[in-house]
Motif scaffolding. Structure first.
Motif, PDB file in Angstrom:
ATOM      1  N   THR A   1       0.942  -1.303   0.069  1.00  0.00           N
ATOM      2  CA  THR A   1      -0.098   0.109  -0.372  1.00  0.00           C
ATOM      3  C   THR A   1       1.187   1.515  -0.056  1.00  0.00           C
ATOM      4  O   THR A   1       2.293   0.956   0.600  1.00  0.00           O
TER       5      THR A   1
ATOM      6  N   PRO B   1      -3.662  11.964  -0.234  1.00  0.00           N
ATOM      7  CA  PRO B   1      -5.000  10.997  -0.404  1.00  0.00           C
ATOM      8  C   PRO B   1      -4.424  10.073   1.005  1.00  0.00           C
ATOM      9  O   PRO B   1      -3.986   9.354   1.494  1.00  0.00           O
ATOM     10  N   MET B   2      -5.603   9.162   0.690  1.00  0.00           N
ATOM     11  CA  MET B   2      -5.930   8.126   2.022  1.00  0.00           C
ATOM     12  C   MET B   2      -5.082   6.935   0.894  1.00  0.00           C
ATOM     13  O   MET B   2      -5.241   7.248  -0.149  1.00  0.00           O
ATOM     14  N   PHE B   3      -4.054   6.234   1.820  1.00  0.00           N
ATOM     15  CA  PHE B   3      -3.847   5.628   0.880  1.00  0.00           C
ATOM     16  C   PHE B   3      -4.240   4.505  -0.153  1.00  0.00           C
ATOM     17  O   PHE B   3      -5.657   4.493   0.227  1.00  0.00           O
TER      18      PHE B   3
ATOM     19  N   LYS C   1       2.862   1.793   9.460  1.00  0.00           N
ATOM     20  CA  LYS C   1       3.262   2.166   8.055  1.00  0.00           C
ATOM     21  C   LYS C   1       4.890   2.255   7.990  1.00  0.00           C
ATOM     22  O   LYS C   1       5.481   3.507   9.221  1.00  0.00           O
TER      23      LYS C   1
ATOM     24  N   ARG D   1       7.522  12.197  16.005  1.00  0.00           N
ATOM     25  CA  ARG D   1       7.649  12.405  14.790  1.00  0.00           C
ATOM     26  C   ARG D   1       9.205  12.737  14.565  1.00  0.00           C
ATOM     27  O   ARG D   1       9.120  14.169  14.448  1.00  0.00           O
TER      28      ARG D   1
ATOM     29  N   ASN E   1      -2.954  -4.790   7.896  1.00  0.00           N
ATOM     30  CA  ASN E   1      -2.129  -4.140   8.044  1.00  0.00           C
ATOM     31  C   ASN E   1      -0.642  -5.438   8.564  1.00  0.00           C
ATOM     32  O   ASN E   1      -0.610  -4.989   9.743  1.00  0.00           O
TER      33      ASN E   1
ATOM     34  N   ASN F   1       4.426   7.124   2.157  1.00  0.00           N
ATOM     35  CA  ASN F   1       3.943   5.798   3.024  1.00  0.00           C
ATOM     36  C   ASN F   1       3.543   4.187   2.746  1.00  0.00           C
ATOM     37  O   ASN F   1       2.431   4.220   2.184  1.00  0.00           O
TER      38      ASN F   1
HETATM   39  P1  ADP Z   1      -0.002  12.040   9.508  1.00  0.00           P
HETATM   40  O1  ADP Z   1       1.237  11.433   8.378  1.00  0.00           O
HETATM   41  O2  ADP Z   1      -0.628  14.024   9.046  1.00  0.00           O
HETATM   42  O3  ADP Z   1      -0.265  11.305  10.631  1.00  0.00           O
HETATM   43  P2  ADP Z   1      -1.832   9.519   8.358  1.00  0.00           P
HETATM   44  O4  ADP Z   1      -0.177   8.815   8.935  1.00  0.00           O
HETATM   45  O5  ADP Z   1      -3.019   9.370   8.826  1.00  0.00           O
HETATM   46  O6  ADP Z   1      -1.072  11.206   8.576  1.00  0.00           O
HETATM   47  O7  ADP Z   1      -1.206   9.288   6.942  1.00  0.00           O
HETATM   48  C1  ADP Z   1      -0.518  10.157   6.019  1.00  0.00           C
HETATM   49  C2  ADP Z   1      -0.339   9.577   5.008  1.00  0.00           C
HETATM   50  O8  ADP Z   1      -0.117   7.943   4.680  1.00  0.00           O
HETATM   51  C3  ADP Z   1      -2.071   9.338   4.020  1.00  0.00           C
HETATM   52  O9  ADP Z   1      -1.241   9.539   2.855  1.00  0.00           O
HETATM   53  C4  ADP Z   1      -1.933   7.725   4.669  1.00  0.00           C
HETATM   54  O10 ADP Z   1      -3.228   7.184   3.414  1.00  0.00           O
HETATM   55  C5  ADP Z   1      -0.542   6.887   4.764  1.00  0.00           C
HETATM   56  N1  ADP Z   1      -1.086   6.107   5.258  1.00  0.00           N
HETATM   57  C6  ADP Z   1      -1.731   5.922   6.567  1.00  0.00           C
HETATM   58  N2  ADP Z   1      -1.818   4.040   6.544  1.00  0.00           N
HETATM   59  C7  ADP Z   1      -1.288   3.409   5.739  1.00  0.00           C
HETATM   60  C8  ADP Z   1      -0.932   1.873   4.824  1.00  0.00           C
HETATM   61  N3  ADP Z   1      -1.175   1.841   6.042  1.00  0.00           N
HETATM   62  N4  ADP Z   1      -0.342   2.265   3.995  1.00  0.00           N
HETATM   63  C9  ADP Z   1       0.287   3.106   3.504  1.00  0.00           C
HETATM   64  N5  ADP Z   1       0.218   4.164   3.757  1.00  0.00           N
HETATM   65  C10 ADP Z   1      -0.664   4.850   4.733  1.00  0.00           C
END
Ligand code: ADP
Ligand code: MG
Length: 727
Positions: A215, A300-302, A471, A459, A358, A348
């Protein structure tokens, strides 16, 4: 004549924010309306055809001709109902962007009848003249044929450009002999090996897993500036980044831009862009201001990795188009402006099973935790083994300005695990337990760690490769790059690592060790062996550079040098034995990357020379003349030197820096000539990186002094403060 800086400023004063109209306030009502996805397929195909297509996507097996014919018919019916008049095979040549050649559905039959037609042949395979696409010597012009072949795993879509509508069919691009001339085919192959290797490992824990896919969720950073200012700067217009320009008094000192309120024009742009994305099924969700002035991000969403990459490629194209409507220019280059942050494209990456897991998400039950730990440790070990290749996968002339520039990850690859995970890894590594029973209780204990703790991974923004709870975030990728190369590397190194893991565990089990114990033993060994790649501290610091050198980690700031890792015996073995790239393809892709690297610098060098000699120098001379005239007049009426001291001083300084700039330009030329005669392509690219590039800074230093001496009214190029703050 190019637009002058002041004309540009006038134009901006009178800009109106265009109205943005989404088809509906509820995105869910129009999301994916221009995609030939499940809903459209079911509406335009028989149940049987639909199921065949789905099976093809799942298993990769070929569609029969009969089914392909039906799919083509359905696609045409759907696309024409959307107003499409043309179709194109949409592909991703090694330029890193997308390519398309449109054909109309409209056909004239020999008997004179006309109709709209779209056959299975047209859907499945096309033969665009491939001779002008980079092929790294795989296909000389006399056998110029390149083939595009339909990739049913990524849905077709209708692209709206103005009033035009075109059906776009995602395809791979190969030579006549089937060699990959794009990034998609190696990516698809890497997905296959990753899937096979992952399933074998998943089955150690859960027999029900039959499919695994990687993903990807990318985060796209970009700059947005006014189009008129953009057009008044040849460097921005043709190279995407400024080659000249003194720093703006106000830059990002206050860090007040990050997450700040979004300016109205930008907000309209973002909404328009998002609407276009949503129509095309790109699930963008997040928008915000980034750290540097005029810098933004969307994410985007992944999604499944192949689709996520197609979507990012499509996004980069749409970003440009939508910007045009708003009289804005999008800068995707990694470092458009010195002195402030550059842009990246965080990748990611994770893996998901068809059972809904996952694989990088720590679970609650210990056995599931062992599965997570297995995948987690194998990622670290894979990165440890192939850090140089990951570095090479993000190599580009543009990214050279960003990596290690104190706001982006260094060129040293390391893995950030976070405090919670570090504790777990240490516990496994130091676990004195020799038997699984003891280990299991240890694991159980670990599993009781509140999940939050793992998620709370501080972070660490300085790490190039960070675990962020469920991830890994690969932060080295440049903002203008295709995600395909680094993701292909990621999939492949992980596939190889999982194969090794399986073999190691199997060997122990063959010697009589119980499964869980064997797994723990192997993981423990891996954790110890790959420890050098783990780093939790400040990746921007000099101490880390020293420490990394002590640990023997590669640190290759220059991309041309870093690219060498692609063709190392280790990489050749990795790619060929996994069937991801043949030796020939690897050499060809390597050449294309080197050529691109060289050309990028050559173009910049020409632009720099032209701007200095035809824009900066004439303006400076004119100003100098007016000062000299003033001095002459003062002399004429009998004033002494004290009276025109300031003018004289500036006249002298202008001469000094003009001469300095001209000499540096001459040195730049010499360096280019020397680099061009370096012999092999790799040596030439390295010479461009190490000997040509540094001369840019010498030119710039003088010109930036001139900018600060010159009459503001006569300075031809938009200044940094204008580029970054005027909107
Ligand atoms: P942030 O880093 O701002 O906290 P997130 O962690 O929710 O935000 O997501 C950052 C990016 O990582 C987004 O594009 C999200 O879709 C992606 N992401 C979240 N979960 C996964 C996953 N299991 N695999 C790949 N990408 C992911
Ligand atoms: Mg993030």
């Amino acid at each position: 004549m190019s637009v002058s800086r002041f004309q540009a400023m006038d134009v901006i004063e009178n800009r109106l924010v265009p109205e943005v109209n989404a088809p509906s306030a509820n995105i869910s009502e129009f999301f994916g309306c221009n995609v030939f996805g499940d809903e459209a397929m079911q509406a335009f195909m028989s149940e049987e055809t639909y199921l065949s297509v789905k099976a093809t996507v799942q298993t990769g097996q070929k569609l029969t001709r009969e089914v392909a014919e039906k799919v083509a018919e359905a696609m045409k019916a759907w696309a024409t109902s959307k107003g499409a008049t043309h179709y194109t095979h949409w592909f991703q040549p090694l330029t890193g962007r997308t390519a398309e050649k449109h054909d109309s559905f409209f056909t004239l039959r020999p008997d004179g009848t006309v109709l709209e037609e779209f056959s299975a042949e047209a859907l499945v395979q096309q033969e665009p003249d491939g001779s002008s696409f980079p092929g790294g010597g795989m296909r000389s012009t006399f056998e110029a044929r390149g083939y595009t072949v339909w990739d049913p795993s990524s849905p077709a879509f209708v692209l709206e450009v103005g009033d035009g509508r075109t059906l776009c069919i995602p395809t791979i691009f190969t030579t006549y002999g089937g060699d990959a001339m794009d990034y998609k085919l190696p990516l698809l192959r890497s997905q296959t090996v990753l899937e096979q290797a992952s399933i074998a490992v998943c089955k150690m824990f859960d027999e029900n897993v039959n499919h695994v896919h990687a993903t990807l969720g990318w985060e796209q950073e970009y700059f947005l500036i006014d189009q008129a200012l953009f057009r008044a700067r040849p460097d921005l217009f043709y190279a995407g980044r400024t080659l000249l320009g003194a720093s703006s008094a106000k830059g990002q000192q206050f860090e007040d831009h990050y997450f700040g309120s979004i300016p109205e024009r930008v907000y309209a742009y973002m909404r328009d862009l998002e609407t276009e994305c949503h129509k095309l099924g790109i699930p963008v969700r997040t928008r915000h201001n980034e750290v540097a002035p005029a810098q933004y991000e969307l994410a985007p969403m992944f999604e499944e990795i192949n689709i996520a990459i197609d979507h990012n490629q499509l996004l980069m194209d749409i970003m440009d188009r939508v910007a045009g409507r708003h009289k804005l220019a999008v800068l995707l280059a990694e470092k458009p402006f010195n002195f402030i942050n550059g842009s990246g494209k965080h990748n990611n990456w994770s893996m998901a099973t068809d059972t809904g897991k996952n694989l990088l998400s720590p679970g609650k039950d210990p056995m599931k935790n062992l599965q997570f730990l297995t995948f987690f440790v194998n990622v670290i070990r894979a990165v440890y083994e192939h850090a140089d290749l990951l570095r090479a996968s993000v190599a580009s002339a543009g990214n050279d300005h960003r990596l290690g520039a104190n706001e982006a990850p260094p060129a040293i690859v390391s893995v950030f695990a976070g405090e919670g995970m570090t504790r777990i890894l240490d516990a496994v590594e130091n676990g004195t337990a020799a038997r699984f029973d003891d280990m299991a209780s240890e694991m159980e204990l670990l599993s009781k760690l509140p999940t939050m703790e793992v998620h709370n991974t501080d972070r660490n923004r300085t790490s190039p490769f960070a675990f962020t709870g469920n991830k890994f975030e690969i932060r080295m990728v440049g903002s203008s790059a295709s995600c395909a190369a680094p993701m292909t590397v990621m999939n492949t190194i992980m596939a190889q690592q999982l194969k090794n893991f399986k073999a190691d565990v199997d060997a122990l089990m063959a010697g009589g060790t119980a499964k869980e114990e064997a797994i723990i033993k192997v993981l423990r060994r891996y954790i110890g062996e790959s420890k050098a790649i783990r780093f939790e501290g400040d990746g921007y610091s000099n101490e880390w550079k020293e420490e990394a050198a002590r640990r023997g980690l590669p640190n290759v700031p220059n991309s041309a040098q870093a690219l060498g890792a692609y063709v190392s015996p280790k990489a050749v073995e990795l790619f060929t034995s996994n069937g991801v790239l043949t030796d020939k393809e690897l050499q060809a892709h390597f050449s294309v990357k080197l050529e691109k690297y060289i050309k990028d610098i050559q173009i910049e060098a020409s632009l720099l020379r032209e701007m200095v000699l035809t824009m900066v120098l004439p303006a400076c001379v004119e100003y100098q003349n007016s000062l000299l005239q003033n001095i002459a007049l003062q002399k004429e009426i009998g004033l002494d030197k004290d009276a025109y001291e300031a003018q004289l001083d500036i006249v002298e300084k202008i001469s000094k820096h003009l001469n300095g700039a001209k000499k540096a330009i001459d040195r730049l030329h010499k360096a280019i000539h020397k680099a061009e005669s370096a012999g092999g392509l790799h040596d030439e690219a390295i010479a461009f990186g190490l000997e040509v590039k540094p001369v840019f800074d010498e030119v710039r230093k003088h010109v930036d002094h001139l900018e600060q001496l010159m009459d503001d009214q006569q300075w031809p190029l938009p200044k940094m403060r204008e580029l970054l703050f005027v909107r």
